[in-house]
Motif scaffolding. Structure first.
Motif, PDB file in Angstrom:
ATOM      1  N   ALA A  77     -20.596  64.967  17.666  1.00  0.00           N
ATOM      2  CA  ALA A  77     -19.247  65.532  17.792  1.00  0.00           C
ATOM      3  C   ALA A  77     -19.233  66.994  17.353  1.00  0.00           C
ATOM      4  O   ALA A  77     -18.609  67.844  18.004  1.00  0.00           O
ATOM      5  CB  ALA A  77     -18.258  64.720  16.958  1.00  0.00           C
ATOM      6  N   ASP A  78     -19.917  67.300  16.252  1.00  0.00           N
ATOM      7  CA  ASP A  78     -19.982  68.694  15.789  1.00  0.00           C
ATOM      8  C   ASP A  78     -20.669  69.582  16.823  1.00  0.00           C
ATOM      9  O   ASP A  78     -20.245  70.722  17.062  1.00  0.00           O
ATOM     10  CB  ASP A  78     -20.733  68.773  14.453  1.00  0.00           C
ATOM     11  CG  ASP A  78     -19.954  68.162  13.309  1.00  0.00           C
ATOM     12  OD1 ASP A  78     -18.725  68.003  13.454  1.00  0.00           O
ATOM     13  OD2 ASP A  78     -20.578  67.824  12.282  1.00  0.00           O
ATOM     14  N   SER A  82     -18.956  72.686  18.761  1.00  0.00           N
ATOM     15  CA  SER A  82     -19.545  74.028  18.700  1.00  0.00           C
ATOM     16  C   SER A  82     -19.813  74.571  20.099  1.00  0.00           C
ATOM     17  O   SER A  82     -19.556  75.748  20.380  1.00  0.00           O
ATOM     18  CB  SER A  82     -20.854  73.987  17.899  1.00  0.00           C
ATOM     19  OG  SER A  82     -20.624  73.593  16.569  1.00  0.00           O
ATOM     20  N   ARG A  83     -20.319  73.715  20.962  1.00  0.00           N
ATOM     21  CA  ARG A  83     -20.591  74.150  22.338  1.00  0.00           C
ATOM     22  C   ARG A  83     -19.301  74.499  23.075  1.00  0.00           C
ATOM     23  O   ARG A  83     -19.246  75.499  23.812  1.00  0.00           O
ATOM     24  CB  ARG A  83     -21.332  73.045  23.086  1.00  0.00           C
ATOM     25  CG  ARG A  83     -21.778  73.421  24.484  1.00  0.00           C
ATOM     26  CD  ARG A  83     -22.681  72.372  25.061  1.00  0.00           C
ATOM     27  NE  ARG A  83     -22.054  71.059  25.057  1.00  0.00           N
ATOM     28  CZ  ARG A  83     -22.655  69.944  25.458  1.00  0.00           C
ATOM     29  NH1 ARG A  83     -23.920  69.994  25.854  1.00  0.00           N
ATOM     30  NH2 ARG A  83     -22.019  68.795  25.447  1.00  0.00           N
ATOM     31  N   ARG A  87     -18.205  78.181  24.479  1.00  0.00           N
ATOM     32  CA  ARG A  87     -17.817  78.401  25.878  1.00  0.00           C
ATOM     33  C   ARG A  87     -16.460  79.093  25.962  1.00  0.00           C
ATOM     34  O   ARG A  87     -16.263  80.010  26.768  1.00  0.00           O
ATOM     35  CB  ARG A  87     -17.770  77.067  26.621  1.00  0.00           C
ATOM     36  CG  ARG A  87     -17.480  77.226  28.117  1.00  0.00           C
ATOM     37  CD  ARG A  87     -17.490  75.907  28.846  1.00  0.00           C
ATOM     38  NE  ARG A  87     -16.402  75.046  28.434  1.00  0.00           N
ATOM     39  CZ  ARG A  87     -16.535  73.957  27.697  1.00  0.00           C
ATOM     40  NH1 ARG A  87     -17.729  73.590  27.278  1.00  0.00           N
ATOM     41  NH2 ARG A  87     -15.504  73.220  27.358  1.00  0.00           N
ATOM     42  N   ILE A  88     -15.497  78.655  25.119  1.00  0.00           N
ATOM     43  CA  ILE A  88     -14.168  79.270  25.116  1.00  0.00           C
ATOM     44  C   ILE A  88     -14.254  80.735  24.700  1.00  0.00           C
ATOM     45  O   ILE A  88     -13.610  81.611  25.293  1.00  0.00           O
ATOM     46  CB  ILE A  88     -13.224  78.487  24.177  1.00  0.00           C
ATOM     47  CG1 ILE A  88     -12.941  77.095  24.760  1.00  0.00           C
ATOM     48  CG2 ILE A  88     -11.913  79.251  23.970  1.00  0.00           C
ATOM     49  CD1 ILE A  88     -12.156  76.196  23.833  1.00  0.00           C
TER      50      ILE A  88
END
Length: 203
Positions: A77-78, A82-83, A87-88
């Protein structure tokens, strides 16, 4: 066990001079039955202890496995979060890449607008103003290609997200909370406000 039983029967028969050994057979059977029961009870006790220990070990291993799985899920989940944040951030960086440059150009645009409001006194001044206007329009076109647009203000309802009220008036020609004048133009880059419009609002 059977050999011991036969030996004891034989010894008892010899001692009692009973060739058949019928009188002592029953007590001997009882003794050996009790011994067999005791032995079986001991084996059963050992089996129960081993079973209890095995169950405890299984429970311990299941607990460790569950803990390891939960840790893996949290790490996954972490990593996903983070990914997604990366991306955002990358998309925002690409989307608003020109914001810093446009922010630096806004004071120059303001100066052009103030200069263009001057009335030329002769043909030479008029020619200079025409050149300045061409440069001004070129700058507006350049920032427009990057997604920048001027915020509409005069005649619009006051929006605190788009407008900055620096003065209030009472004007019967305008409805309440309507922008009646603009002191400085505001700009947006796509859906982000770079600078709100500085306005006068009717009460």
């Amino acid at each position: 066990m059977a050999e011991e039983k036969d030996t004891l029967n034989q010894e008892l028969n010899e001692q009692t001079n009973d060739p058949e050994g019928t009188e002592n057979e029953a007590p001997i059977e009882e003794v050996f039955a009790e011994a067999e029961e005791a032995e079986a009870s001991t084996d059963e006790g050992n089996t129960d202890a081993e079973l209890t220990a095995a169950k405890a070990k299984i429970a311990e291993l299941e607990s460790k496995l569950e803990e390891a799985e939960n840790r893996i899920y949290r790490l996954q989940a972490d990593f996903d979060n983070s990914r997604r944040r990366a991306r955002i951030d990358l998309e925002a960086s690409e989307k608003y890449r020109a914001q810093s440059l446009i922010s630096d150009l806004l004071p120059a645009l303001d100066n052009f607008e103030r200069a263009l409001q001057m009335e030329p006194e002769n043909e030479q001044a008029k020619s200079i103003l025409q050149g300045m206007e061409m440069v001004y329009r070129s700058l507006l076109e350049a920032i427009k290609k990057e997604g920048t647009e001027q915020i509409e203000a005069v005649g619009k309802e006051f929006d605190p997200h788009l407008h900055q009220a620096v003065m209030q008036v009472e004007d019967e020609n305008f409805d309440s909370n309507i922008v009646v004048d603009e002191f400085q133009k505001g700009y947006k880059l796509k859906d982000r406000v770079i600078r709100p419009s500085m306005v006068k609002v009717n009460q």
